[in-house]
Motif scaffolding. Structure first.
Motif, mmCIF file in Angstrom:
data_model
loop_
_atom_site.group_PDB
_atom_site.id
_atom_site.type_symbol
_atom_site.label_atom_id
_atom_site.label_comp_id
_atom_site.label_asym_id
_atom_site.label_seq_id
_atom_site.Cartn_x
_atom_site.Cartn_y
_atom_site.Cartn_z
ATOM 1 N N ALA A 56 11.613 18.632 -81.455
ATOM 2 C CA ALA A 56 11.467 20.085 -81.602
ATOM 3 C C ALA A 56 11.173 20.452 -83.050
ATOM 4 N N THR A 57 10.296 21.390 -83.226
ATOM 5 C CA THR A 57 9.796 21.904 -84.510
ATOM 6 C C THR A 57 8.988 20.850 -85.296
ATOM 7 N N GLU A 58 8.724 19.709 -84.682
ATOM 8 C CA GLU A 58 7.960 18.687 -85.404
ATOM 9 C C GLU A 58 6.685 18.264 -84.680
ATOM 10 N N GLY A 59 6.796 17.797 -83.443
ATOM 11 C CA GLY A 59 5.585 17.395 -82.741
ATOM 12 C C GLY A 59 5.865 16.498 -81.539
ATOM 13 N N GLN A 60 4.786 16.105 -80.850
ATOM 14 C CA GLN A 60 4.909 15.274 -79.647
ATOM 15 C C GLN A 60 4.455 13.841 -79.935
ATOM 16 N N PHE A 61 5.172 12.886 -79.336
ATOM 17 C CA PHE A 61 4.857 11.472 -79.526
ATOM 18 C C PHE A 61 4.810 10.753 -78.183
ATOM 19 N N GLU A 62 3.868 9.831 -78.048
ATOM 20 C CA GLU A 62 3.833 8.960 -76.876
ATOM 21 C C GLU A 62 4.677 7.740 -77.220
ATOM 22 N N VAL A 63 5.779 7.582 -76.506
ATOM 23 C CA VAL A 63 6.693 6.482 -76.787
ATOM 24 C C VAL A 63 6.592 5.450 -75.663
ATOM 25 N N GLU A 64 6.524 4.174 -76.038
ATOM 26 C CA GLU A 64 6.451 3.111 -75.034
ATOM 27 C C GLU A 64 7.711 3.113 -74.173
ATOM 28 N N ASP A 65 7.529 2.767 -72.920
ATOM 29 C CA ASP A 65 8.670 2.766 -72.003
ATOM 30 C C ASP A 65 9.786 1.840 -72.486
ATOM 31 N N GLY A 66 9.391 0.784 -73.192
ATOM 32 C CA GLY A 66 10.375 -0.167 -73.699
ATOM 33 C C GLY A 66 11.367 0.461 -74.671
ATOM 34 N N SER A 67 10.938 1.533 -75.335
ATOM 35 C CA SER A 67 11.810 2.181 -76.321
ATOM 36 C C SER A 67 12.790 3.151 -75.677
ATOM 37 N N VAL A 68 12.546 3.471 -74.417
ATOM 38 C CA VAL A 68 13.367 4.497 -73.771
ATOM 39 C C VAL A 68 14.821 4.059 -73.621
ATOM 40 N N SER A 111 6.014 17.422 -72.346
ATOM 41 C CA SER A 111 6.927 16.361 -72.765
ATOM 42 C C SER A 111 7.943 16.051 -71.670
ATOM 43 N N ALA A 112 8.296 14.778 -71.561
ATOM 44 C CA ALA A 112 9.324 14.387 -70.595
ATOM 45 C C ALA A 112 10.704 14.618 -71.205
ATOM 46 N N LEU A 113 10.753 14.544 -72.530
ATOM 47 C CA LEU A 113 12.027 14.707 -73.234
ATOM 48 C C LEU A 113 11.792 15.498 -74.514
ATOM 49 N N ILE A 114 12.694 16.416 -74.784
ATOM 50 C CA ILE A 114 12.578 17.178 -76.028
ATOM 51 C C ILE A 114 13.840 16.960 -76.856
ATOM 52 N N LEU A 115 13.666 16.370 -78.029
ATOM 53 C CA LEU A 115 14.805 16.170 -78.926
ATOM 54 C C LEU A 115 15.003 17.445 -79.741
ATOM 55 N N PRO A 116 16.255 17.775 -80.054
ATOM 56 C CA PRO A 116 16.521 18.964 -80.874
ATOM 57 C C PRO A 116 15.886 18.828 -82.269
ATOM 58 N N PRO A 117 15.801 19.924 -83.006
ATOM 59 C CA PRO A 117 15.172 19.870 -84.333
ATOM 60 C C PRO A 117 15.875 18.872 -85.254
ATOM 61 N N PRO A 118 15.128 18.242 -86.148
ATOM 62 C CA PRO A 118 15.702 17.244 -87.057
ATOM 63 C C PRO A 118 16.803 17.811 -87.952
ATOM 64 N N ASP A 119 16.768 19.116 -88.236
ATOM 65 C CA ASP A 119 17.795 19.674 -89.126
ATOM 66 C C ASP A 119 19.003 20.201 -88.346
#
Lengths: 249, 92
Positions: free
Chosen positions: B6-18, B66-74
């Motif tokens: 959140a507030t940063e951007g979208q990333f394609e993450v490999e399934d292995g990292s999930v 997005s399949a998952l949204i992480l909260p803002p880094p701050d």
């Protein structure tokens, strides 16, 4: 699903589907949601401008505090030169208090600066996504059957909607931050305005409410140290070294 | 899997990292439950780093959800208390 991830996506989806439900014809839906996106972009731009204005106001407040610090320093010197050590001490206590506030204000302004940068990046992404949506909507209109078009519109609109919600979140965080800072800066400015003595003779015992509040912001040692330094610089006649040692009383 | 910070951007993450993300997510929940602020920040920072370093940032004109949204880094520890509860961001 708990957490911001869940709540956040649900809000986005609800908004998007509500928007899409309004129109029945896919072509109309597309044009309508594009229109809505452009409107949101305008709001985002306005929001960023507000954050910038708030930041500038805080910077001005910081400049004002800076001037007060200089003024108090001068007043402390004058008081000391006139042999009024109590007055000098009070001025220095105020100065220390303001300096602490100033430092925290400056840190917060810097944080706000980086938040503003993120907001601008987010806005740029949103603009790019809206532009992509515009291109996509023409393709959908031209190539897909009504039923299939609905699905594709929904997908594309959700992508834009998510970005919109994200900018909204970034903006909310920046605004909350400015509000907090503004409230605090206002309080200090008020304290400072009421407490800065234009005329040394008006200070009296220096025991009023403002003095006490400002005093709470400072640590005695810092004031003692600075007072000692000031005495040394002024070369005041009253044996500085001795006074430092006995100055705690 | 597409993950948004959140507030940063979208990333394609490999399934292995999930799996690793899920592990860190659970560690964040545990840290919040224990009131361990330092551990929370450490684990949350690791989550962000995993997404940033092992993910590929999506183009600005990408319209995927997005399949998952992480909260803002701050995110503050206080805010984390509202987000990292129960099953965390990623339900098991």
């Amino acid at each position: 699903m708990p957490g911001i991830g869940g709540r956040f996506s649900t809000v986005v989806k609800a908004k998007v589907s509500k928007m899409l439900d309004r129109a029945e014809d896919p072509a109309e839906t597309l044009d309508y949601s594009y229109q809505k996106q452009l409107e949101s972009l305008q709001n985002v731009k306005k929001g960023i401008a507000d954050v910038v204005t708030a930041k500038k106001r805080l910077q001005m407040q910081s400049d004002k505090l800076e001037q007060s610090v200089v003024k108090l320093d001068t007043q402390a010197r004058q008081a000391l030169a006139a042999g009024q050590e109590d007055l000098a001490r009070t001025a220095l206590e105020r100065k220390q208090g303001l300096q602490a506030e100033l430092q925290s204000l400056d840190t917060q302004v810097a944080e706000l600066e980086s938040q503003q940068q993120r907001l601008t990046d987010s806005e740029k992404k949103l603009r790019a996504k809206i532009e992509a949506f515009r291109t996509k909507k023409e393709v959908i209109k031209a190539q897909y059957s009504a039923a299939e078009a609905q699905v594709r519109i929904s997908e594309a609109a959700t992508g834009v909607g998510e970005q919109m919600a994200d900018v909204g979140l970034a903006m909310q965080r920046a605004v909350d931050k400015t509000e907090n800072m503004k409230a605090r800066a206002d309080a200090v400015a008020e304290l400072e305005a009421a407490g800065t003595f234009e005329d040394l003779t008006q200070l009296g015992e220096g025991g009023d409410d403002i003095d006490r509040q400002l005093k709470e912001l400072t640590t005695g040692t810092q004031v003692d140290d600075e007072l000692a330094k000031m005495k040394a610089e002024l070369g005041s006649g009253s044996a500085p070294a001795q006074q430092i040692e006995g100055g705690q009383a | 899997m597409i993950v948004r910070i959140a507030t940063e951007g979208q990333f394609e993450v490999e399934d292995g990292s999930v799996d690793k993300l899920n592990e860190l997510d659970n560690a964040c929940v545990a840290a919040v439950d224990a009131g361990d602020e330092a551990s929370f920040h450490q684990n949350y920072e690791a989550m962000l780093t995993l997404v940033r370093d092992h993910g590929t940032e999506l183009g600005d004109d990408d319209l995927h959800e997005s399949a998952l949204i992480l909260p803002p880094p701050d995110l503050t520890f206080e805010e984390a208390g509202e987000q990292f509860t129960g099953e965390g961001l990623i339900p098991d």
